[in-house]
Design a protein around this motif. Structure first.
Motif, PDB file in Angstrom:
ATOM      1  N   GLU A 156      -1.229   6.202  13.194  1.00 50.33           N
ATOM      2  CA  GLU A 156      -2.065   5.647  11.506  1.00 50.33           C
ATOM      3  C   GLU A 156      -3.564   5.182  11.753  1.00 50.33           C
ATOM      4  O   GLU A 156      -3.683   6.750  10.546  1.00 50.33           O
ATOM      5  N   GLU A 189      -3.957   8.465   9.774  1.00 47.79           N
ATOM      6  CA  GLU A 189      -4.603   8.124   8.362  1.00 47.79           C
ATOM      7  C   GLU A 189      -6.362   7.946   8.849  1.00 47.79           C
ATOM      8  O   GLU A 189      -6.891   7.781   9.646  1.00 47.79           O
ATOM      9  N   SER A 194      -8.005   5.283   3.081  1.00 47.31           N
ATOM     10  CA  SER A 194      -6.857   5.623   2.624  1.00 47.31           C
ATOM     11  C   SER A 194      -5.544   4.463   2.751  1.00 47.31           C
ATOM     12  O   SER A 194      -5.026   3.859   1.798  1.00 47.31           O
ATOM     13  N   GLN A 195      -6.173   3.458   3.418  1.00 51.98           N
ATOM     14  CA  GLN A 195      -5.407   2.198   4.385  1.00 51.98           C
ATOM     15  C   GLN A 195      -6.057   1.673   3.128  1.00 51.98           C
ATOM     16  O   GLN A 195      -5.701   0.897   2.039  1.00 51.98           O
ATOM     17  N   LEU A 241      -5.155   1.949  -0.506  1.00 56.95           N
ATOM     18  CA  LEU A 241      -3.210   1.101  -0.561  1.00 56.95           C
ATOM     19  C   LEU A 241      -3.605  -0.624  -1.473  1.00 56.95           C
ATOM     20  O   LEU A 241      -2.333  -0.530  -2.300  1.00 56.95           O
ATOM     21  N   ARG A 295       3.461   7.686   1.974  1.00 58.00           N
ATOM     22  CA  ARG A 295       2.911   7.954   2.775  1.00 58.00           C
ATOM     23  C   ARG A 295       3.471   8.917   3.585  1.00 58.00           C
ATOM     24  O   ARG A 295       2.918   9.252   4.275  1.00 58.00           O
TER      25      ARG A 295
END
Length: 314
Positions: free
Chosen positions: A96, A188, A192-193, A196, A266
């Protein structure tokens, strides 16, 4: 709830920061994770296939998809024979996010510079009590967003049962890839994480912290985390597929929205990343959290829809 890879490194940073001090009885502290030749030798002796592995083929080229777990046990730190064989047949490992990269670690260190959110004092005191109970340095609660610290506690809560982010399967795979000379890639970005779960305002931060503390204060939550990890270790995909029915963590509209944002929303982007790497000519071993392998937008299902021949290995 199983959290993004971003939380994995934050939890490791917290766990490595040292004991909390005189505020807690050291005899009640969870065991400290450590790496040693003896640990890896013992793990090698009991290595077996854990998790979920699929062989995916398109255009005459074979890649692999692996459902990983963001916590693990010391005895799980050696790849099983099928995973080791698959790693020996690919050109790159894709996670990820590669949290060992300098870019990822730099961005995480910058979290401390973000403006803190204000939460009600009683909520802050509850968070502090749980933080100290996990033998974490109280001063570290002032480093970075408070909502991230609450999620970090969620990642660390299984340590007394032997489940530690320091032994996560992503770290095991990264070490195996580095030892084999494989590049480690990201599907990713850290940004972007981050997006979240970083709160947009104080009210959202308070809601995130309150939700996390409510889960942490229930003894059943640790049982549920252990059930999830054990199901992963025994490759019981049906147990993971019914996670929302037994996790006791999806009741409110907010919780349902969070689950959708963490998983379903996702999955198309993750599938795109895997497809793009494979189409570039690389044979890739893609490791993504195991809950992404379940549901209507499960990654094996999405990749099959993109023309891959998908076959479960174990």
């Amino acid at each position: 709830m199983m959290k993004p890879m971003l939380v994995l490194l934050v939890a490791l940073l917290a766990a490595s920061a040292g004991p909390a001090g005189a505020q807690v009885d050291k005899t009640d502290c969870p065991p400290s994770a450590s790496y040693s030749r003896e640990l890896f030798a013992k793990a090698e002796q009991q290595a077996r296939d854990r998790g979920f592995l699929w062989r995916i083929e398109r255009g005459g080229r074979v890649s692999y998809l692996f459902g990983s777990m963001h916590v693990g046990k010391a005895g799980w730190m050696s790849p099983g024979p099928s995973v080791r064989s698959a790693l020996g047949q690919v050109d790159a490992l894709a996670l990820e996010v590669d949290m060992t990269s300098a870019e990822a670690q730099q961005q995480l260190q910058q979290l401390a510079g973000l403006a803190p959110r204000e939460i009600p004092q009683p909520l802050r005191q509850r968070l502090e009590r749980l933080w100290v109970a996990e033998c974490l340095p109280l001063a570290q609660l002032n480093n970075g967003p408070v909502e991230l610290q609450a999620v970090t506690l969620m990642a660390l809560m299984g340590r007394r049962q032997g489940f530690d982010p320091s032994y996560a399967s992503e770290l095991m795979l990264t070490m195996a890839a580095r030892a084999g000379g494989l590049p480690v890639l990201s599907l990713e970005s850290v940004r972007s994480q981050l997006d979240l779960f970083l709160a947009a305002d104080d009210a959202e931060a308070s809601e995130t912290v309150a939700q996390a503390l409510e889960q942490l204060e229930k003894p059943e939550t640790r049982v549920m985390q252990e059930k999830l990890a054990v199901a992963w270790a025994h490759s019981e995909l049906d147990v993971l597929a019914s996670y929302q029915a037994w996790c006791d963590c999806v009741h409110t509209d907010r919780e349902r929205a969070d689950m959708k944002k963490l998983l379903d929303d996702r999955n198309p982007g993750l599938a795109d990343g895997i497809e793009r790497l494979h189409a570039s000519g690389q044979r890739v071993f893609a490791a993504v959290g195991a809950l992404h392998m379940t549901g209507q937008t499960a990654l094996p299902r999405l990749l099959a829809a993109r023309g891959f021949a998908v076959e479960r290995v174990f």
